[in-house]
Motif scaffolding. Sequence first.
Motif, PDB file in Angstrom:
ATOM      1  N   GLU A 180      -5.446  -4.299  -4.872  1.00 34.24           N
ATOM      2  CA  GLU A 180      -4.582  -3.491  -4.001  1.00 34.24           C
ATOM      3  C   GLU A 180      -5.323  -2.236  -3.541  1.00 34.24           C
ATOM      4  O   GLU A 180      -5.263  -1.845  -2.373  1.00 34.24           O
ATOM      5  CB  GLU A 180      -3.295  -3.099  -4.748  1.00 34.24           C
ATOM      6  N   PHE A 181      -6.038  -1.626  -4.471  1.00 35.40           N
ATOM      7  CA  PHE A 181      -6.797  -0.417  -4.148  1.00 35.40           C
ATOM      8  C   PHE A 181      -7.859  -0.724  -3.087  1.00 35.40           C
ATOM      9  O   PHE A 181      -8.004  -0.002  -2.105  1.00 35.40           O
ATOM     10  CB  PHE A 181      -7.451   0.128  -5.425  1.00 35.40           C
ATOM     11  N   GLN A 182      -8.581  -1.829  -3.274  1.00 33.27           N
ATOM     12  CA  GLN A 182      -9.636  -2.174  -2.321  1.00 33.27           C
ATOM     13  C   GLN A 182      -9.050  -2.508  -0.954  1.00 33.27           C
ATOM     14  O   GLN A 182      -9.656  -2.230   0.069  1.00 33.27           O
ATOM     15  CB  GLN A 182     -10.506  -3.310  -2.872  1.00 33.27           C
ATOM     16  N   HIS A 183      -7.859  -3.079  -0.951  1.00 34.64           N
ATOM     17  CA  HIS A 183      -7.190  -3.384   0.308  1.00 34.64           C
ATOM     18  C   HIS A 183      -6.891  -2.088   1.089  1.00 34.64           C
ATOM     19  O   HIS A 183      -7.144  -1.998   2.284  1.00 34.64           O
ATOM     20  CB  HIS A 183      -5.889  -4.154   0.042  1.00 34.64           C
ATOM     21  N   VAL A 184      -6.359  -1.094   0.379  1.00 34.35           N
ATOM     22  CA  VAL A 184      -6.055   0.191   1.008  1.00 34.35           C
ATOM     23  C   VAL A 184      -7.324   0.833   1.546  1.00 34.35           C
ATOM     24  O   VAL A 184      -7.385   1.318   2.672  1.00 34.35           O
ATOM     25  CB  VAL A 184      -5.397   1.161  -0.009  1.00 34.35           C
ATOM     26  N   VAL A 185      -8.371   0.828   0.700  1.00 36.02           N
ATOM     27  CA  VAL A 185      -9.632   1.462   1.076  1.00 36.02           C
ATOM     28  C   VAL A 185     -10.231   0.777   2.315  1.00 36.02           C
ATOM     29  O   VAL A 185     -10.760   1.425   3.208  1.00 36.02           O
ATOM     30  CB  VAL A 185     -10.634   1.433  -0.101  1.00 36.02           C
ATOM     31  N   SER A 186     -10.100  -0.534   2.373  1.00 32.75           N
ATOM     32  CA  SER A 186     -10.698  -1.268   3.505  1.00 32.75           C
ATOM     33  C   SER A 186     -10.023  -0.891   4.810  1.00 32.75           C
ATOM     34  O   SER A 186     -10.596  -1.044   5.883  1.00 32.75           O
ATOM     35  CB  SER A 186     -10.582  -2.773   3.276  1.00 32.75           C
ATOM     36  N   ARG A 187      -8.777  -0.379   4.725  1.00 34.42           N
ATOM     37  CA  ARG A 187      -8.073   0.019   5.948  1.00 34.42           C
ATOM     38  C   ARG A 187      -8.368   1.459   6.341  1.00 34.42           C
ATOM     39  O   ARG A 187      -7.984   1.902   7.408  1.00 34.42           O
ATOM     40  CB  ARG A 187      -6.554  -0.132   5.753  1.00 34.42           C
ATOM     41  N   SER A 188      -9.017   2.214   5.445  1.00 38.93           N
ATOM     42  CA  SER A 188      -9.359   3.608   5.781  1.00 38.93           C
ATOM     43  C   SER A 188     -10.875   3.781   5.710  1.00 38.93           C
ATOM     44  O   SER A 188     -11.399   4.116   4.651  1.00 38.93           O
ATOM     45  CB  SER A 188      -8.660   4.575   4.843  1.00 38.93           C
ATOM     46  N   PRO A 189     -11.553   3.524   6.817  1.00 40.76           N
ATOM     47  CA  PRO A 189     -13.020   3.496   6.848  1.00 40.76           C
ATOM     48  C   PRO A 189     -13.692   4.802   6.415  1.00 40.76           C
ATOM     49  O   PRO A 189     -14.805   4.785   5.921  1.00 40.76           O
ATOM     50  CB  PRO A 189     -13.358   3.199   8.300  1.00 40.76           C
TER      51      PRO A 189
END
Length: 184
Positions: A173-182
């Motif tokens: 979930e964390f990596q998903h969020v991070v991938s959306r905020s470059p």
Amino acid sequence: GAMGGSASLIPRDLLGEYQELTFLSKQEILLAYKRFSELLPKEERENAWSARVPKSQILTLPELRANPFQHRICHVFSTSETRDDSMSFEDFLDMLSVFSDSATSDIKSHYAFRIFDFDDDGTLDRKDLEQLVNCLTGQGEESRLSSTEMEQLIQNILEESDIDKDGTINLAEFQHVVSRSPDF
């Protein structure tokens, strides 16, 4: 030379190995070695690649001095068996490698997750998020959030990130969020 140049050399086979295992160039590894050995007392510098530097010394590095997560960073990268957060040269290299511009965002977010997981239980729960926010907003009275603001902020973070709605954020979930905020 007379400056004791030979003392600052990494065994050649290790140098090659470090290049393969990190995102660092040969030059960066050699510079890291110089910096690492300078954190050691003079008599230990000759074998810096097999020495450990205490956490108090690691925290003097300019990269960490002003970092609100300095203690967590030492903790996550240290392989010390006595859990004193001291670092070997390989720990130090791992840390520099993850923070280097060449590291992939996957690697960066994986370590960020571990750094933010204050209780080391593999998930970011409300308590972790609260400590995370406190680290980021500083500990001063005027910058601290009220408990209502904190509650609201954590609620927002969980709504954004907690996909399976179990009240915690896992690595995926964390990596998903991070991938959306470059710019993370």
